[in-house]
Design an enzyme around this catalytic site. Structure first.
Site, PDB file in Angstrom:
ATOM      1  N   GLU A 155       0.848  -1.191   0.000  1.00 38.28           N
ATOM      2  CA  GLU A 155       0.000   0.000   0.000  1.00 38.28           C
ATOM      3  C   GLU A 155       0.883   1.242   0.000  1.00 38.28           C
ATOM      4  O   GLU A 155       1.864   1.305   0.737  1.00 38.28           O
ATOM      5  CB  GLU A 155      -0.886   0.064   1.243  1.00 38.28           C
ATOM      6  CG  GLU A 155      -2.013  -0.929   1.336  1.00 38.28           C
ATOM      7  CD  GLU A 155      -2.750  -0.784   2.654  1.00 38.28           C
ATOM      8  OE1 GLU A 155      -3.769  -0.079   2.684  1.00 38.28           O
ATOM      9  OE2 GLU A 155      -2.288  -1.375   3.647  1.00 38.28           O
ATOM     10  N   LYS A 168      -6.311  -3.990  15.655  1.00 40.21           N
ATOM     11  CA  LYS A 168      -7.469  -4.359  14.838  1.00 40.21           C
ATOM     12  C   LYS A 168      -8.499  -5.083  15.695  1.00 40.21           C
ATOM     13  O   LYS A 168      -8.138  -5.910  16.528  1.00 40.21           O
ATOM     14  CB  LYS A 168      -7.031  -5.254  13.674  1.00 40.21           C
ATOM     15  CG  LYS A 168      -6.111  -4.559  12.690  1.00 40.21           C
ATOM     16  CD  LYS A 168      -5.634  -5.489  11.593  1.00 40.21           C
ATOM     17  CE  LYS A 168      -4.691  -4.783  10.640  1.00 40.21           C
ATOM     18  NZ  LYS A 168      -4.152  -5.683   9.604  1.00 40.21           N
ATOM     19  N   LYS A 186      -6.634   3.633   9.983  1.00 37.42           N
ATOM     20  CA  LYS A 186      -6.259   3.061   8.688  1.00 37.42           C
ATOM     21  C   LYS A 186      -7.437   2.226   8.187  1.00 37.42           C
ATOM     22  O   LYS A 186      -7.631   1.093   8.613  1.00 37.42           O
ATOM     23  CB  LYS A 186      -4.999   2.208   8.836  1.00 37.42           C
ATOM     24  CG  LYS A 186      -4.469   1.620   7.545  1.00 37.42           C
ATOM     25  CD  LYS A 186      -3.168   0.863   7.807  1.00 37.42           C
ATOM     26  CE  LYS A 186      -2.654   0.190   6.547  1.00 37.42           C
ATOM     27  NZ  LYS A 186      -3.532  -0.922   6.112  1.00 37.42           N
TER      28      LYS A 186
END
Length: 572
Positions: A288, A468, A519
């Site tokens: 990315e 996460k 993100k």
């Protein structure tokens, strides 16, 4: 006969009297007469147009608090079309059972996406999760959704035997089947340029390269584990719905003893390009390429800037295409997949796009690179394949990054520049670049539960960890992980996995937890853009309430666990 009639009448009169007395006592114990009198008086004085609505609102404050009455699970699809589980919470509210909310979180596998049997594994996990939810429903019945920490502890206690069973099952499978022994890479030898002392004429010296640390076994993912994380989130959402407060405010009250007077929106890290292992060119290093806005911008301004840049990049790609408009390949992360043959090729493309739209790299916006180094390691050669056919040792990767940052100072962050096993190189990289850019551990970090168990965020040494909300992670564990990271002067980032669901609660979690960065991926997939839209809605609410604040600078943390690290630098 008359005596019998008289006796029956007396008995009925006595029963009616006792019933009246019981009713009076029933209402007296609950202070109904006083409250009814107060309600009628206040209604008459106020003279509302909707009399019954006013009375309903008045008496609602004295009703019993809502309690959970049922938990249900159903199989749904995530943003990539993979099966996952949705959790639905119903509560008893004012004597009626009502569906309150539902939640979906991502189910992350321990195996690569391309592995065989993944679809069967995901289906099995979703089916198991639904069964777990059936087992959990009676355990949570009667509990208040406000008891977040108690419920999360119950969920963790329920989950612990499951992971022990999974470990035992895997151990039995290993014992029952022949052991598959992976070959351990031997130290790689390379010829030196000089002649070996004492050897025959023309013979080259052979230099032994250091063997790399072996790959750590992945943390086992228990089938059904998404039920735990999704249920924990659903309980938090139910509490916020019943309390008529946004989820981010509810999370903030769980995190702080009192509600903060100001909320600072997390800075979005927006994916625009992908040049990783799955891209068509030679370049593998950039899974990315992300843009990071400077401080002082709203989320709306940041997204407008990223969208303008992305549209310009598409125009540039189309202009050099010989077959008309190029086919826009979009990754699950929500960004364009392009090929590159040089490390700086995608950066040059972005730099050119910035010039066309009047943006200056390093002032109007910054860059970040998700290197995903764990995907680049060739264990046979014991080197990273940064470019197809070009292999570099961990020490050479450190030199590569130092050179890249020196030539591209607009790069503000590197994510997963090395495997977590390469601890020595992480330390070298942190010493060299820790005062120039953020070094974040994503895949190189521990899962949230393991992070809290060890309370060790120093391995690898980095600027911050991408947290996460997946699988068995509860809301309480998210709160604990943020407290741990901030207590060690590290940067907090809340991120999405590759396979993301349509649930937009991560935006509320990021604001409520006080994440420094968020993100969410790119703008080219619906399940990603819905989360950005939720960020915009929260920002608008905070603006209207006058409680929106801003970061003043991007400040690199001082890492006391790395010796001789230069002091921090700041950028706007």
């Amino acid at each position: 006969m008359s005596y019998r009639v008289t006796g029956d009448a007396a008995r009925k009169a006595r029963e009616r009297y006792e019933l009246k007395q019981a009713a009076a006592e029933f209402y007296r114990k609950r202070n109904v007469p006083e409250r009814l009198e107060e309600a009628l008086n206040s209604t008459f004085c106020l003279g509302p147009e909707d009399v019954y609505g006013h009375l309903a609102n008045y008496f609602a404050q004295f009703s019993m608090p809502p309690t959970i009455c049922q938990i249900r699970g159903r199989k749904v699809l995530d943003g990539s079309g993979e099966p996952t589980v949705e959790v639905e919470v119903s509560c008893t509210v004012k004597n009626s059972d009502k569906r309150i909310c539902s939640s979906v979180i991502s189910a992350v596998s321990e195996h690569p996406k391309a592995s065989e049997g993944l679809e069967q594994e995901r289906n099995h996990s979703a089916d198991t999760a639904i069964q777990w939810l059936k087992d959990l429903s009676p355990l949570l019945k009667g509990m208040s959704p406000n008891e977040q920490h108690n419920i999360d502890q119950l969920l963790s206690d329920f989950y612990q035997p499951k992971i022990e069973e999974e470990k035992a099952r895997r151990q039995m499978e290993r014992e029952a089947s022949p052991m598959a022994i992976e070959p351990v890479p031997s130290p790689v030898t390379s010829p030196a340029l000089g002649k070996k002392k004492g050897s025959g004429k023309g013979k080259k010296a052979v230099v032994m390269e250091k063997p790399i640390p072996p790959k750590e076994a992945p943390e086992p993912v228990v089938p059904g584990s998404p039920a735990i994380g999704a249920l924990s989130l659903a309980v938090a959402k139910a509490s916020s719905v019943l309390g008529k407060t946004p989820l981010y405010l509810h999370i903030a009250t769980l995190r702080n003893e009192k509600l903060p007077s100001e909320f600072i929106m997390p800075t979005p890290m927006i994916s625009v390009l992908s040049c990783g292992k799955s891209s068509p060119g030679k370049l593998n290093l950039m899974k990315e390429v992300l843009v990071i806005p400077p401080t002082g911008l709203t989320v709306q301004q940041s997204l407008d800037m990223a969208l303008m840049l992305q549209n310009q990049i598409v125009k540039q790609i189309n202009s050099i295409s010989k077959t008309g408009p190029a086919i826009k390949n979009v990754t699950p992360l929500g960004c364009m997949l392009i090929g590159g043959d040089r490390i700086e090729q995608p950066l040059d493309l972005i730099c050119e796009a910035c010039q066309h739209v009047g943006l200056e790299l390093g002032r109007n916006l910054y860059l970040a690179i998700n290197c995903a180094a764990h995907e680049l390691m060739d264990y046979n050669k014991a080197k990273y394949e940064a470019l197809s056919g070009t292999f570099k040792s961990p020490d050479e990767m450190v030199d590569l990054y130092v050179d890249l940052i020196n030539r591209q100072p607009a790069i503000l962050a590197l994510l997963d520049p090395l495997r977590k096993e390469d601890a020595a190189q992480w330390e070298s990289l942190t010493k060299a670049l820790g005062s120039k850019c953020f070094l974040f551990a994503d895949a190189a970090s521990k899962p949230v539960c393991k992070l809290l168990e060890s309370a060790d965020i120093h391995n690898p040494p980095c600027s911050g960890t991408v947290i996460k909300h997946t699988n068995e992670t509860t809301v309480s564990q998210l709160l604990g992980s943020f407290k741990l990271i901030e207590g060690e002067n590290r940067v907090t980032i809340l991120g999405c996995p590759c396979e993301e669901s349509v649930d937009d609660s991560i935006a509320d979690l990021a604001v409520g937890l006080g994440a420094r960065f968020v993100k969410l991926g790119g703008l080219l997939r619906g399940e990603r853009s819905s989360k950005y839209n939720r960020l915009l809605a929260i920002e608008d609410e905070l603006t209207q309430a006058g409680t929106l604040g801003f970061w003043t600078k991007h400040e690199f943390p001082i890492l006391s666990d790395v010796e001789n690290l230069p002091g921090p630098e700041e950028v706007e």
